[in-house]
Write a protein that holds these residues in place. Structure first.
Motif, PDB file in Angstrom:
ATOM      1  N   TRP A   1      36.006   2.286  79.619  1.00  0.00           N
ATOM      2  CA  TRP A   1      35.835   0.893  79.214  1.00  0.00           C
ATOM      3  C   TRP A   1      35.270   0.111  80.404  1.00  0.00           C
ATOM      4  CZ3 TRP A   1      36.198  -1.171  74.437  1.00  0.00           C
ATOM      5  CH2 TRP A   1      36.920  -0.477  73.447  1.00  0.00           C
ATOM      6  N   TYR A   2      34.254  -0.699  80.120  1.00  0.00           N
ATOM      7  CA  TYR A   2      33.654  -1.600  81.087  1.00  0.00           C
ATOM      8  C   TYR A   2      33.563  -2.977  80.428  1.00  0.00           C
ATOM      9  CZ  TYR A   2      31.859   2.386  83.824  1.00  0.00           C
ATOM     10  OH  TYR A   2      31.733   3.529  84.585  1.00  0.00           O
ATOM     11  N   ARG A   3      33.370  -4.002  81.247  1.00  0.00           N
ATOM     12  CA  ARG A   3      33.093  -5.308  80.659  1.00  0.00           C
ATOM     13  C   ARG A   3      32.145  -6.089  81.555  1.00  0.00           C
ATOM     14  NH1 ARG A   3      38.198  -9.559  81.205  1.00  0.00           N
ATOM     15  NH2 ARG A   3      38.317  -9.558  83.494  1.00  0.00           N
ATOM     16  N   ARG A   4      31.422  -6.998  80.887  1.00  0.00           N
ATOM     17  CA  ARG A   4      30.512  -7.897  81.607  1.00  0.00           C
ATOM     18  C   ARG A   4      30.911  -9.314  81.216  1.00  0.00           C
ATOM     19  NH1 ARG A   4      24.461  -9.573  81.307  1.00  0.00           N
ATOM     20  NH2 ARG A   4      24.008  -9.957  83.519  1.00  0.00           N
ATOM     21  N   VAL A   5      31.358 -10.063  82.197  1.00  0.00           N
ATOM     22  CA  VAL A   5      31.879 -11.389  81.947  1.00  0.00           C
ATOM     23  C   VAL A   5      30.920 -12.427  82.504  1.00  0.00           C
ATOM     24  CG1 VAL A   5      33.780 -12.973  82.474  1.00  0.00           C
ATOM     25  CG2 VAL A   5      34.266 -10.569  81.978  1.00  0.00           C
ATOM     26  N   MET A   6      30.612 -13.430  81.708  1.00  0.00           N
ATOM     27  CA  MET A   6      29.854 -14.607  82.176  1.00  0.00           C
ATOM     28  C   MET A   6      28.559 -14.227  82.892  1.00  0.00           C
ATOM     29  SD  MET A   6      31.457 -17.391  81.297  1.00  0.00           S
ATOM     30  CE  MET A   6      30.980 -18.666  82.462  1.00  0.00           C
ATOM     31  N   GLY A   7      27.841 -13.221  82.415  1.00  0.00           N
ATOM     32  CA  GLY A   7      26.567 -12.856  83.000  1.00  0.00           C
ATOM     33  C   GLY A   7      26.646 -12.227  84.372  1.00  0.00           C
ATOM     34  N   LYS A   8      27.839 -11.807  84.734  1.00  0.00           N
ATOM     35  CA  LYS A   8      27.986 -11.158  86.034  1.00  0.00           C
ATOM     36  C   LYS A   8      27.740  -9.656  85.920  1.00  0.00           C
ATOM     37  CE  LYS A   8      31.176 -14.608  87.814  1.00  0.00           C
ATOM     38  NZ  LYS A   8      32.521 -14.856  88.422  1.00  0.00           N
ATOM     39  N   GLU A   9      28.114  -8.922  86.963  1.00  0.00           N
ATOM     40  CA  GLU A   9      27.870  -7.496  86.904  1.00  0.00           C
ATOM     41  C   GLU A   9      28.815  -6.819  85.922  1.00  0.00           C
ATOM     42  OE1 GLU A   9      29.234  -9.131  89.391  1.00  0.00           O
ATOM     43  OE2 GLU A   9      30.588  -7.893  90.596  1.00  0.00           O
ATOM     44  N   ILE A  10      28.433  -5.635  85.526  1.00  0.00           N
ATOM     45  CA  ILE A  10      29.258  -4.833  84.634  1.00  0.00           C
ATOM     46  C   ILE A  10      30.341  -4.180  85.470  1.00  0.00           C
ATOM     47  CG2 ILE A  10      29.261  -2.879  83.048  1.00  0.00           C
ATOM     48  CD1 ILE A  10      26.197  -3.479  82.671  1.00  0.00           C
ATOM     49  N   LYS A  11      31.586  -4.396  85.073  1.00  0.00           N
ATOM     50  CA  LYS A  11      32.701  -3.878  85.878  1.00  0.00           C
ATOM     51  C   LYS A  11      33.504  -2.834  85.131  1.00  0.00           C
ATOM     52  CE  LYS A  11      33.479  -7.356  89.375  1.00  0.00           C
ATOM     53  NZ  LYS A  11      34.475  -8.159  90.107  1.00  0.00           N
ATOM     54  N   PHE A  12      33.879  -1.819  85.827  1.00  0.00           N
ATOM     55  CA  PHE A  12      34.713  -0.744  85.316  1.00  0.00           C
ATOM     56  C   PHE A  12      36.116  -1.249  85.036  1.00  0.00           C
ATOM     57  CE2 PHE A  12      36.498   3.459  85.056  1.00  0.00           C
ATOM     58  CZ  PHE A  12      37.719   3.401  85.732  1.00  0.00           C
TER      59      PHE A  12
END
Lengths: 121, 113
Positions: free
Chosen positions: A34-45
Motif C-alpha cells: 500500500w502506498y499513498r499520495r497526499v496533497m500532490g506530494k510524493e508517493i509514500k510507502f
C-alpha cells in the motif's frame, strides 16, 4: 490477465467516519503493498505484505490506519476515524515472489492499481 | 536512507522534439531504479527499470533511460515526443535489502502540438 484492482475508485466521507479500501492483487503475487499520495506530494510507502504476514509496516502514519490481508489474497486498508489530512490517493501494488541469484534479488517489477481517491470533508 | 530527486516540477517540450526527465538518487548498496507514468486520473503504469547489466534500458512507448553510476542519475529520455506523452512521471529506487520503493516528487511533462 487481470491487473491490480482497487475498490472504491472514489470515496467522499466526512471527518470522523470510517472508510475501508480493498485491493485485489494480480493472481499469484505473494507481495502486496500500500502506498499513498497526499496533497500532490510524493508517493509514500505505507506497508508491505508477504502473503498474509506484514513484512514492513514502517510507513503507516498512525493507529487510525489498519491493514489486513486475510488468507494472503485480497487486502483491506481501513481508516478509522478519518481526518482531513488523510485525503489523497491510495495505491495498492503487487509483485511476484523475489528470486535470489548470486546473492542479489531479482528486482521484480511492482505493478500498481488505478488507486482509490479519498476525499475527507 | 534512500532518496530520489526529480529537480524539475514540469518539463515542456514541443511534439517531435527529444525529451529528458531528470532523476538522481541516493541509496546504500546496489540501486534498483524504476520509472512509472501516471496519466490524468489513472494509476501508475510501469515504464522501465534498471537492475543490472547494460546502462541503457529500453521500455514501453519508446522511452529509454540511462543509468549513470558516477553521477547517481537515471534520466528518462525519448527521441521524439508525442502529445500523448503528456503525463506525470515518477522515478523510484529501492536497494537490494528491501522491496519497497522510494519515489521522487514527480515531474509533469507537457508536450505541445
Amino acid at each position: 490477465e487481470a491487473g491490480v484492482t482497487q475498490f472504491p475508485s472514489h470515496s467522499v466521507i466526512e471527518k470522523g467516519q470510517t472508510v475501508t479500501l480493498r485491493c485485489d492483487p494480480i493472481s499469484g503475487h505473494d507481495n502486496l503493498y500500500w502506498y499513498r499520495r497526499v496533497m500532490g506530494k510524493e508517493i509514500k510507502f505505507l506497508l508491505h505484505f508477504v502473503k498474509e504476514s506484514k513484512q514492513d509496516e514502517s510507513g503507516m502514519p498512525n493507529n487510525r490506519f489498519l491493514a489486513e490481508r486475510t488468507g494472503g489474497t485480497y487486502s483491506t486498508l481501513k481508516v478509522q476515524p478519518a481526518e482531513l489530512e488523510d485525503s489523497g490517493v491510495y495505491f495498492c501494488a503487487s509483485s511476484p515472489q523475489e528470486v535470489w541469484s548470486f546473492g542479489l534479488p531479482s528486482g521484480n517489477t511492482i505493478y500498481f492499481g488505478e488507486g482509490s481517491w479519498l476525499t475527507v470533508v | 536512507a534512500q532518496s530520489v530527486a526529480q529537480p524539475e516540477d514540469q518539463v515542456n517540450v514541443a511534439e517531435g522534439n527529444p525529451l529528458t526527465v531528470k532523476c538522481t538518487y541516493s541509496v546504500s548498496g546496489n540501486p534498483y531504479l524504476f520509472w512509472y507514468v501516471q496519466y490524468p486520473n489513472r494509476g501508475l503504469q510501469f515504464l522501465l527499470k534498471y537492475i543490472t547489466g547494460d546502462n541503457l534500458v529500453k521500455g514501453s512507448y519508446g522511452f529509454e533511460a540511462e543509468f549513470n553510476k558516477s553521477q547517481t542519475s537515471f534520466h528518462l529520455k525519448k527521441p521524439s515526443a508525442l502529445v500523448s506523452d503528456s503525463a506525470l512521471y515518477f522515478c523510484a529506487v529501492r536497494n537490494t535489502g528491501f522491496q519497497k520503493l522510494v519515489f521522487g516528487t514527480g515531474t509533469r511533462l507537457l508536450v505541445s502540438p
